[in-house]
Design a protein around this motif. Structure first.
Motif, short mmCIF file in Angstrom:
data_model
loop_
_atom_site.label_atom_id
_atom_site.label_comp_id
_atom_site.label_asym_id
_atom_site.label_seq_id
_atom_site.Cartn_x
_atom_site.Cartn_y
_atom_site.Cartn_z
N GLU A 107 0.90 -1.30 0.13
CA GLU A 107 0.01 -0.12 0.29
C GLU A 107 0.58 1.44 0.12
N ALA A 108 2.21 1.29 0.15
CA ALA A 108 2.41 1.97 0.51
C ALA A 108 3.49 2.54 -1.15
N VAL A 109 3.49 1.29 -1.61
CA VAL A 109 4.43 1.31 -2.94
C VAL A 109 3.57 2.19 -4.20
N PRO A 110 4.32 3.15 -4.50
CA PRO A 110 4.13 4.24 -5.74
C PRO A 110 3.46 4.02 -7.15
N PHE A 111 3.05 4.11 -7.32
CA PHE A 111 2.60 3.90 -8.97
C PHE A 111 1.92 5.03 -10.08
N GLU A 112 3.30 5.86 -10.16
CA GLU A 112 2.42 7.47 -11.13
C GLU A 112 3.74 7.34 -12.66
N PRO A 113 2.41 6.35 -13.51
CA PRO A 113 2.93 6.14 -14.84
C PRO A 113 2.47 6.94 -15.65
N GLN A 114 3.39 7.71 -16.78
CA GLN A 114 2.87 9.72 -17.63
C GLN A 114 2.92 8.40 -19.09
#
Length: 845
Positions: A184-191
């Motif tokens: 839950e603390a792992v970011p996921f920010e694809p563009q």
């Protein structure tokens, strides 16, 4: 030697190794105590990898032969591209008793050198354990990162060991690590950015795709890396479709060629390539580069019509990765959705895909100008359930782009329908047999075809005699399922004898549409028409087989002019979700001696009404005219005879027979004036069929006054039918012959004759005769109570002649004066025979 002696740079140390071995010829006290030799804390170095290896680690132990040992990581393509380490063969002496290996993520602690217990030599440095990320001199970039998936069973490490003595006896061990937590603390920010290469409406376009992912957390010894990409779905705007022109020369890559789930190089055909791919990742030195291939239809991991393979690699790093993606078209709208699921669990910083542009680009822009959005959805492996992520775990983005002009920079399409028609005979010479070719086309940026209605010129005819029909049961059974078109091409369902032409349909956008070949067959009655034309086109385009398209075209024949009008069934615009985008339709009725030219050289036209997919309609016309009419002869023959009473007041029946020479011009009009010996028996005109009744085929039986039949080389049998008196705008009713062909060719022809009086006699005039070849025409009018003729005198006392005037379709005329034959000679012969019999009787008596 540097590895053996431990002289490599300290920052190249990534771990340490302990080795246990029994030594036979070294320190005596090891043997006396029966203890193994322990060579401990040997550094493991990261060394410059050999060409073809992503990395290489080495260690050296003098007691083991004084040579360095290395192990190279490789990707397990059959297990999601997880890492495997494989060591070089271990020497047999001294025998290895066991090992202990540590790999450090943040660097190592280095201890001073130590006296080697086996050789007594001083070595370089010793491994003193792994550093923690908080150590001041910890490596900035960690060597190892944990998985980003918390669901499922805990990660498992496998070990396979064999021996020199029993190499086939491989021992396998598995070790489960603690469960991964903290997803839950792992970011996921694809563009994502997806941009077509062409901004012209209804035109071929390539596509540039770029997906980026932050890597700062991955490159920091205290950061948290981005979650690995699991699923990626891209939904294209409605109207953007597959370009059929791409299929020309295109091939597909099969499973046996791409070699999924292996590290072997692919063998995909060069002609299956439709783009390129590049991937940057911080864990590989080089940019991974490769190609995008078209996957073979229904022979791919998804068993789908459309699919692609992404194959990218680095020869220097020895990495080859293969990913399969599916392209799903909406079966109703054709909207495309691409999906790549369960992607490789590895980080990347940039993915760049370039789908080819140019006239055979794989995609087509929407048919209208405007702003469009390509919708992307990405989900991570860190999702609670990676196979079914929640909406909150999905990253959605829209890449908008503008379509600013029409094809080739023209003004934006306005939805118009502007078909172009080219049609005619290959040899436009009057009366000759010649193939007929019809071509309808349209430009990019215009409405797609939906229906076509065609009306042929007068006199353009077809020889149906001897041509069997393709049965309805066969036509209805031609499969439309995928991968059935090639079978139809190889073994057509309709009998070859019923083929009357060839068909070619052009599909796709740009200057080079793809052309699919089909066949035209003669078929039986359809939708109220006496015959029909069935067009069977296998939808086979390059590597794709979308089944078969069957379009029936009823052939309605005008009974007065014999002109043919056909209205096609709906022309499919989407087949199995693939937008067909038909650009042209070419039908050639090229069966030998099937179609023939008129014998009238007046200017005419071939007319077509075209319906568009968006509701538009357009009428197009092509000038039609044949030449050489002056070369056609015209010499009809007419014979008329009365049967029955010969005296004044008798009502004889009439038989008139017209014959024509083969190759002559066809009859256009005729008038026959009877001699004064015959009057019209107006008192016998009782029941008359009204025009309404005639049109409804509901004439009363009492309105029938004769029968007619015609023999034509066009049909298998004769045209025959009753002759009616039909109401007319003239003082007298018209005489109308309603002819019908044989049961298998129920073509109807109506010949109307105007009845009037000329020079005191009765005349019948056929003013509109269709331009069709007729070998003979026979008219039988009833006599007696139903007779329309009455003798005005004893017809045996003089010879009467008929005045007949004929006009040919080519303008020639013929005036005939045949004798009106009767039964008088027969009656006289009978009378003479009677007198002779009496004389013979008297002599006997």
């Amino acid at each position: 030697e540097e590895v053996i002696l431990g002289l490599c740079p300290e920052k190249s140390i990534v771990g340490g190794l302990d080795a246990y071995a029994f030594i036979a010829q070294t320190k005596k006290w090891y043997l006396e105590q029966n203890l193994p030799l322990i060579t401990g804390d040997r550094p493991i170095y990261s060394i410059d990898p050999e060409y073809g290896a992503p990395a290489q680690f080495a260690f050296g132990i003098p007691v083991f032969g004084g040579i360095p040992y290395s192990f190279v990581p490789e990707l397990r393509a059959d297990e999601g591209y997880a890492i495997r380490f494989r060591t070089a063969p271990i020497i047999t002496a001294p025998p290895l008793h066991g090992t202990s290996v540590d790999l450090c993520s943040f660097g190592v602690n280095v201890l001073p050198s130590v006296l080697d217990g086996a050789s007594g030599e001083e070595t370089g440095v010793r491994f003193g354990g792994c550093k923690s990320p908080t150590d001041p001199d910890a490596y900035e970039r960690p060597l190892i990162t944990n998985p980003t998936r918390c669901s499922g069973p805990p990660p498992t490490t496998g070990l396979k060991v064999d021996s020199w003595l029993h190499p086939a006896d491989v021992k396998t061990y598995e070790f489960s690590a603690p469960p991964i937590t903290g997803c839950e603390a792992v970011p996921f920010e694809p563009q994502a950015k997806l941009q077509p290469t062409n901004s012209e409406a209804d035109s071929p376009t390539g596509l540039n795709v770029e997906i980026t992912m932050p890597t700062d957390g991955l490159l920091s010894n205290t950061g948290v890396a981005q979650a690995n990409l699991n699923n990626a779905t891209v939904s294209f705007p409605e109207g953007m479709s597959i370009n059929g022109a791409t299929a020309d020369g295109l091939q597909a890559c099969g499973l046996e060629q791409v070699k999924l789930r292996t590290n072997l190089p692919d063998e995909c055909p060069a002609a299956s390539k439709i783009g390129t791919i590049e991937i940057d990742t911080p864990i590989i030195r080089e940019t991974l580069k490769g190609n995008i291939y078209v996957a073979r239809q229904n022979s791919n991991p998804f068993n789908s019509t459309l699919g692609v393979y992404l194959v990218f690699s680095s020869a220097r790093d020895g990495v080859t990765i293969k990913v399969a993606g599916k392209l799903t078209p909406d079966p109703v709208t054709g909207r495309l959705v691409s999906s790549f699921v369960e992607n490789v669990e590895a980080p990347f910083s940039r993915i760049a895909m370039r789908f080819d542009g140019g006239p055979r680009a794989p995609l087509v822009n929407p048919p209208r100008c405007g702003t469009y959005a390509i919708h992307s959805e990405f989900s991570p492996w860190s999702a609670v359930s990676p196979a079914n992520p929640t909406p909150a775990e999905i990253v959605s983005q829209d890449s908008t782009y503008e379509v600013t002009s029409g094809p080739n920079g023209s003004p934006c399409p306005n939805g118009s329908l502007n078909p172009q028609l080219k049609a005619g005979l290959r040899n436009p010479k009057a009366g000759t047999k010649s193939p007929f070719v019809f071509t309808l086309s349209r430009d990019d940026g215009t409405q797609r075809f939906n229906k076509i209605e065609v009306t042929t010129p007068k006199g353009l005819t077809a020889y149906l005699k001897g041509v069997p029909y393709c049965p309805d049961s066969v036509l209805s059974g031609i499969p439309s399922a995928e991968e059935t078109g090639r079978a139809e091409l190889a073994n057509p369902a309709c009998p070859a004898a019923s083929q009357v032409g060839t068909v070619q349909a052009g599909a796709g956008n740009g200057p080079f549409p793809f052309h699919a070949d089909g066949k035209a067959y003669l078929a039986g009655p359809y939708k109220g028409a006496p015959v029909s034309l069935a067009i069977v086109t296998p939808a086979v385009a390059g590597p794709f087989d979308l089944g078969n398209v069957v379009v029936r075209n009823p052939l309605y024949i005008d009974p007065v002019t014999s002109q043919v009008t056909t209205t096609s069934d709906t022309i499919p615009s989407i087949l199995h979700g693939i937008v067909l985008d038909v650009r042209s339709i070419r039908v050639a009725l090229d069966r030998p001696d099937f179609t023939a030219a008129p014998t009238n050289c007046s200017p005419m036209s071939i007319d077509a009404k075209v319906g568009g997919l968006d509701g538009g309609s357009a009428t197009v016309s092509n000038r039609f005219q044949v030449g050489g009419c002056a070369d056609l002869g015209f010499k009809p023959k007419l014979r008329l005879r009365l049967f029955g009473g010969t005296k004044r007041g008798a009502y004889p029946r009439l038989r008139a027979t017209l014959t024509a020479r083969p190759g002559d011009a066809n009859v256009a009009g005729a008038s026959v004036a009877l001699p004064h010996s015959e009057f019209l028996a107006q008192d016998h005109i009782r029941t008359i069929c009204t025009r309404v009744e005639f049109a409804a085929r509901a004439c009363p039986a009492g309105s029938i006054y004769g029968q007619a039949e015609a023999t034509t080389p066009l049909l298998d049998g004769k045209l025959a039918g009753p002759v009616y008196l039909r109401s007319s705008s003239n003082p007298l009713p018209d005489m109308v012959a309603a002819l019908r062909g044989p049961d298998n060719q129920p073509i109807e022809v109506v010949l109307a004759s105007r009845i009037d009086s000329v020079n005191g006699g009765i005349r019948s005039s056929f003013e509109a005769v269709p331009d069709q070849p007729v070998s003979s025409f026979t008219l039988n009018m009833l006599g007696g109570k139903k007779g329309l003729l009455v003798n005005s005198r004893n017809i045996c006392k003089s010879t009467a002649r008929v005045t007949a005037k004929f006009t040919a379709q080519n303008g020639r005329t013929a005036t005939l004066r045949p004798t009106l034959e009767n039964s008088c000679k027969k009656a006289k012969k009978g009378k003479k025979r009677g007198k002779a019999g009496k004389r013979g009787g008297r002599s006997q008596r």
